[in-house]
Scaffold this active site. Sequence first.
Site, PDB file in Angstrom:
ATOM      1  N   ASP B 102       0.843  -1.207   0.000  1.00 25.32           N
ATOM      2  CA  ASP B 102       0.000   0.000   0.000  1.00 25.32           C
ATOM      3  C   ASP B 102       0.873   1.249   0.000  1.00 25.32           C
ATOM      4  OD1 ASP B 102       0.527  -1.107   2.696  1.00 25.32           O
ATOM      5  OD2 ASP B 102      -0.495   0.684   3.435  1.00 25.32           O
ATOM      6  N   GLU B 167      -0.068  -1.315   5.732  1.00 22.95           N
ATOM      7  CA  GLU B 167       0.921  -0.869   6.708  1.00 22.95           C
ATOM      8  C   GLU B 167       0.721   0.603   7.044  1.00 22.95           C
ATOM      9  OE1 GLU B 167       4.586   0.905   8.331  1.00 22.95           O
ATOM     10  OE2 GLU B 167       3.660   1.402   6.404  1.00 22.95           O
TER      11      GLU B 167
END
Lengths: 420, 420
Positions: B102, B167
């Site tokens: 991400d 994350e």
Amino acid sequence: MNLHNSIHNAIQVRRDEYTRLLQAWVRDVTLSGQEAVHQNKIHELYRSLGLDTDMWEIDVESLRDNPLFNSHREDFTGSPNIVGIWRGEGGGRSLILNGHVDVVPEGDHDQWQLAPYSGEVIDGCLYGRGVTDMKGGNLASYIAVATLKELGIRLKGDVILQSVIEEEAGGAGTLACLERGYRADAALIPEPTEQKIFPRQQGSRWFRLRVAGIKAHGGTRYEGVSALEKSVSVIQAIQRLEVERNAALDDPLYEGVPIPLPINIGRIQGGDWPSSVPDEITLEGRIGIGPGETVAQAEAELTQAMAALADVDSWFLEHPVEIEWFGACWQPGGIGLDNPLVEMLTTAFRDVHGKEPQVQASPWGTDGGLMTQYGIPALVFGPGITRLAHFPNEHIRLDDVFAVAEIMALTMIQWCQAVE
Amino acid sequence: MNLHNSIHNAIQVRRDEYTRLLQAWVRDVTLSGQEAVHQNKIHELYRSLGLDTDMWEIDVESLRDNPLFNSHREDFTGSPNIVGIWRGEGGGRSLILNGHVDVVPEGDHDQWQLAPYSGEVIDGCLYGRGVTDMKGGNLASYIAVATLKELGIRLKGDVILQSVIEEEAGGAGTLACLERGYRADAALIPEPTEQKIFPRQQGSRWFRLRVAGIKAHGGTRYEGVSALEKSVSVIQAIQRLEVERNAALDDPLYEGVPIPLPINIGRIQGGDWPSSVPDEITLEGRIGIGPGETVAQAEAELTQAMAALADVDSWFLEHPVEIEWFGACWQPGGIGLDNPLVEMLTTAFRDVHGKEPQVQASPWGTDGGLMTQYGIPALVFGPGITRLAHFPNEHIRLDDVFAVAEIMALTMIQWCQAVE
């Protein structure tokens, strides 16, 4: 029966009628740009009193180059100004009774116990946005003129009723009246003073400050410069400037006022992520301008205080605080304490209330500042409740409106001189 | 030719191929919720390497009661996690190579010189959102495994590649891997450390503070209480707390770091009108959490500092600062300095670069903190440029990616033990 009693009784007889009139006025939503319906009613009322009326929409081009013009509007269509003149018989002093019809937005409806424009009467108070600021005052002016005319009293000097727009957003309505040639020997503005007499009015100027920093990750914030930490220095410098400016002020009208000329920071905004160092903070506020100084002088003092930050923190040498003067600007103004209008109003107050009025300097500006710039001494005295202006649950005591109307009528008889 | 040279040459031969791969990865826009296309490619790559793969979408219900679960998402559909296991021959230590796919939003496009997801290569650097944080690191992990397999090297311990989501928004991807049972003797996370070795990672916790005041008109600001003036006291209390917390820290890994555990205030917002006294200011920030303390301990210290404001200003007794713990929370974590992984990585670094690595504590958190909570020693070491993470014009030096791949491959041979 003496004249005072006649005036008193004439007003009291029509209490219900005047109350319904104020209810109707409050229900006219006169936010900026939406004044036309209400102003048409005022125009009708002025005509029914037999006044010479003048209703016009302001031509923005005619004001644009005027240094006192301050408006975000490009067009005043739908927002007419009205003047109604009660011509005197000659030989007396003229008086402007000025009041604005525009109201500030009602804000969060949840904070209002009644609907914002309800006009409801509860325990002798009438509720609604704009009733204190300042349709209640406007009604007092109207009643004063209507009552004298009803009683067949004739005055030597002219009375000039002004129902203006845009006071809340810079005073374009009153400025247009001045530029259209409406002048008088004095002006009385029934803004909400709680019947204190304000011979002097504080002006104010809005400012926007931009404080710079350097962005960095919060975990290594020492690699950046926090615009918020720098803003703390800016806030403290403003606090010091406020202390200095007020220490330098020597005016008995400000006696007992904790901070005669406040500098208020009303908004702060900056940064976009909790774990980033903010690289720009914006502060918005208003600086009070003393009756004895000019807007330019106050601007210069704030500018100087921001420049002086560089003397103690070299950051500001490379990244000076940016100052923008935006939005509102109210001119300071007033009337000499020796002007007979002050004494006449004081006497009328004493006659109506049986006690001495409080005489102070106002902590905020009105269109009286603009009058003063054109050489017209301006005095502020009105019925509204100061702290309710611009707030939810705005209301006014009806007794106060009628008392002020009485005081205004008595004052006009003295100032403009009744024909014997 | 020794093994090191073989690894080096095998990587260098494929430089262009790997560069094109990273370009393609960067052009996959993997904002939160948009990871599926990219993860499907990674899944294919893992399979082509002959790894045992596991691709799944996280069931939010299975994590909701986990005290370490921290996500605003109610549903992870379209955001699969992937694990690829290179099974060892037995008898060696296992190693997790964890990286997130991400990326944070690209922000204002005007601040980017190239399109945010261009993947263009200029002067040996590859540009695009997420290339430093952390697709470059992910490529290094992939190359390390691919190269050892290409050279026919077999390891005794398992290597577990993890390509995780979320994350940036709380670590739900790595937490799901842990809860699914993926454990190892250590974890290596190639987040952007500029090839510094971070055996310890700072955690962090976001906070939101609400400071109360009392509204008033700016011209009579003494009738109100400025939430901004009270906020200055709050900011100063936070500055003092930061000084105290860092003075109490005794860790050689933080030597030379100006502020090892920063408390950053990243956003401020309050007030709604320049000439009104603001009655609420909101401050948002992050408090760094030391490798030796818990999130709860850091929260307690900030809470206590806010409560202590009442000792010096009774305003805060009646109107305590409201604290909300919101958004992100990164667990602190790390690995013992005596863990052989630190020495093995140091030796590999020395072999590749001919100099000693810098060994420090990280100023920010990673998913390694979650690993640590589950008893897995975690070390952060990667190729990206720290200060470019989350910033416009994010890029990575390709040479660094290849060097880190080499170092990771050499380290794996030692840690997981190559079969002779």
